[in-house]
Design a protein around this motif. Sequence first.
Motif, PDB file in Angstrom:
ATOM      1  N   LEU A  58      34.563  45.528  40.180  1.00 35.56           N
ATOM      2  CA  LEU A  58      35.035  45.566  41.565  1.00 35.56           C
ATOM      3  C   LEU A  58      34.610  44.306  42.329  1.00 35.56           C
ATOM      4  O   LEU A  58      35.374  43.798  43.167  1.00 35.56           O
ATOM      5  N   GLU A  59      33.417  43.790  42.033  1.00 34.20           N
ATOM      6  CA  GLU A  59      32.942  42.596  42.722  1.00 34.20           C
ATOM      7  C   GLU A  59      33.810  41.380  42.388  1.00 34.20           C
ATOM      8  O   GLU A  59      34.145  40.578  43.267  1.00 34.20           O
ATOM      9  N   ASP A  78      39.564  37.823  48.099  1.00 37.47           N
ATOM     10  CA  ASP A  78      39.121  36.965  49.207  1.00 37.47           C
ATOM     11  C   ASP A  78      39.598  35.523  49.016  1.00 37.47           C
ATOM     12  O   ASP A  78      40.014  34.860  49.978  1.00 37.47           O
ATOM     13  N   SER A  79      39.539  35.035  47.770  1.00 32.97           N
ATOM     14  CA  SER A  79      40.003  33.668  47.494  1.00 32.97           C
ATOM     15  C   SER A  79      41.498  33.532  47.751  1.00 32.97           C
ATOM     16  O   SER A  79      41.961  32.517  48.297  1.00 32.97           O
ATOM     17  N   ALA A  80      42.263  34.549  47.357  1.00 29.05           N
ATOM     18  CA  ALA A  80      43.718  34.524  47.583  1.00 29.05           C
ATOM     19  C   ALA A  80      44.037  34.541  49.073  1.00 29.05           C
ATOM     20  O   ALA A  80      44.959  33.854  49.525  1.00 29.05           O
ATOM     21  N   VAL A  81      43.283  35.302  49.847  1.00 31.52           N
ATOM     22  CA  VAL A  81      43.492  35.355  51.294  1.00 31.52           C
ATOM     23  C   VAL A  81      43.191  33.991  51.926  1.00 31.52           C
ATOM     24  O   VAL A  81      43.937  33.511  52.796  1.00 31.52           O
ATOM     25  N   ASP A  82      42.107  33.341  51.500  1.00 29.65           N
ATOM     26  CA  ASP A  82      41.766  32.013  52.020  1.00 29.65           C
ATOM     27  C   ASP A  82      42.850  31.001  51.658  1.00 29.65           C
ATOM     28  O   ASP A  82      43.238  30.161  52.491  1.00 29.65           O
ATOM     29  N   GLN A 101      40.845  50.624  40.943  1.00 25.13           N
ATOM     30  CA  GLN A 101      39.532  50.700  40.304  1.00 25.13           C
ATOM     31  C   GLN A 101      38.488  51.313  41.242  1.00 25.13           C
ATOM     32  O   GLN A 101      37.590  52.048  40.801  1.00 25.13           O
ATOM     33  N   ARG A 102      38.582  51.024  42.520  1.00 24.89           N
ATOM     34  CA  ARG A 102      37.646  51.595  43.472  1.00 24.89           C
ATOM     35  C   ARG A 102      37.785  53.119  43.527  1.00 24.89           C
ATOM     36  O   ARG A 102      36.788  53.862  43.586  1.00 24.89           O
ATOM     37  N   GLN A 103      39.039  53.593  43.485  1.00 31.16           N
ATOM     38  CA  GLN A 103      39.265  55.032  43.480  1.00 31.16           C
ATOM     39  C   GLN A 103      38.739  55.669  42.209  1.00 31.16           C
ATOM     40  O   GLN A 103      38.155  56.772  42.238  1.00 31.16           O
TER      41      GLN A 103
END
Length: 289
Positions: A5-6, A13-17, A271-273
């Motif tokens: 998950l990390e 986060d990288s894709a958003v940036d 995966q979080r679910q």
Amino acid sequence: MAESLEALRSRVDSAVDLQAVVRTMKAMSASGITQYENAVSALDGYFETVEQGLVACLKQTELLHNAAKSGEHVPVAVIVFGSDQGLVGQFNDTLAEFVQQKLTDITGEKKIWVVGERMYGHLQDADLALEHCFNVPGSVDGVTPLVGELLLATEHLWETGEQSPLYLFHQRPGKLSGQYKPRMHQLLPLDLRWQKALQEQVWTGPSLPETLGSTGLTLRALVREYLFVSLYQTCAESLASENSSRLVAMQRAEKNIEEMLAGLQHEYHHQRQEAIDEELFDLVAGFGE
């Protein structure tokens, strides 16, 4: 093996940036197209004034008979407007191929000036003898100084009073967004047909034009302004094409990032679910024991 998950969170986060960077570059490219197109349009009125001045001079003097010299050792000025930035697709590649193809049909000792480091590298790889490389302007304000440098660099070819040929190569914007096409424009010599067409234009004013002072000096000054405006328009069109190409590349990149981001977010939530479900099962199992 599934990513942790990390790791997925880090990729999201990288894709958003990256998406934010692409959107910024897209906005800058769109703004660049507008400012360079406006610069070309703004020069139309000035070009008409220069042309009217040439008409006035040519109506009072004989046609210039300083035709271009010919021969293998005659200097031929060539100016190529390219790009020195990335993310412009095949902008430099197609223009470099076009230049190499057209130069084979031009006789004479070619002296080539290049605008843009990347274009300079392309032509250098093609074993062409290059005179100098100029930086691409970063804004409309930088076009005028560049044109002045180009005129200074090439004017020694006309110190004898004879007009050596001058060819311009650049990418010209197409009708649709992101489209551009390589163009060769022979700016000099001012051939007799061009001069005669100006001389035969009907003067729209109430009286015939008349120049003050030396007609020859006035004519040479107007020709220099004609060269300046033509070079300015060529440079601005090249920069508009460059920004248009970058805009299309950024639009394509933005679409790809959105698709990748949607996939990463779906996988992350999935995966979080699953991790939450496993923890619940463990709690239920422990409670039953």
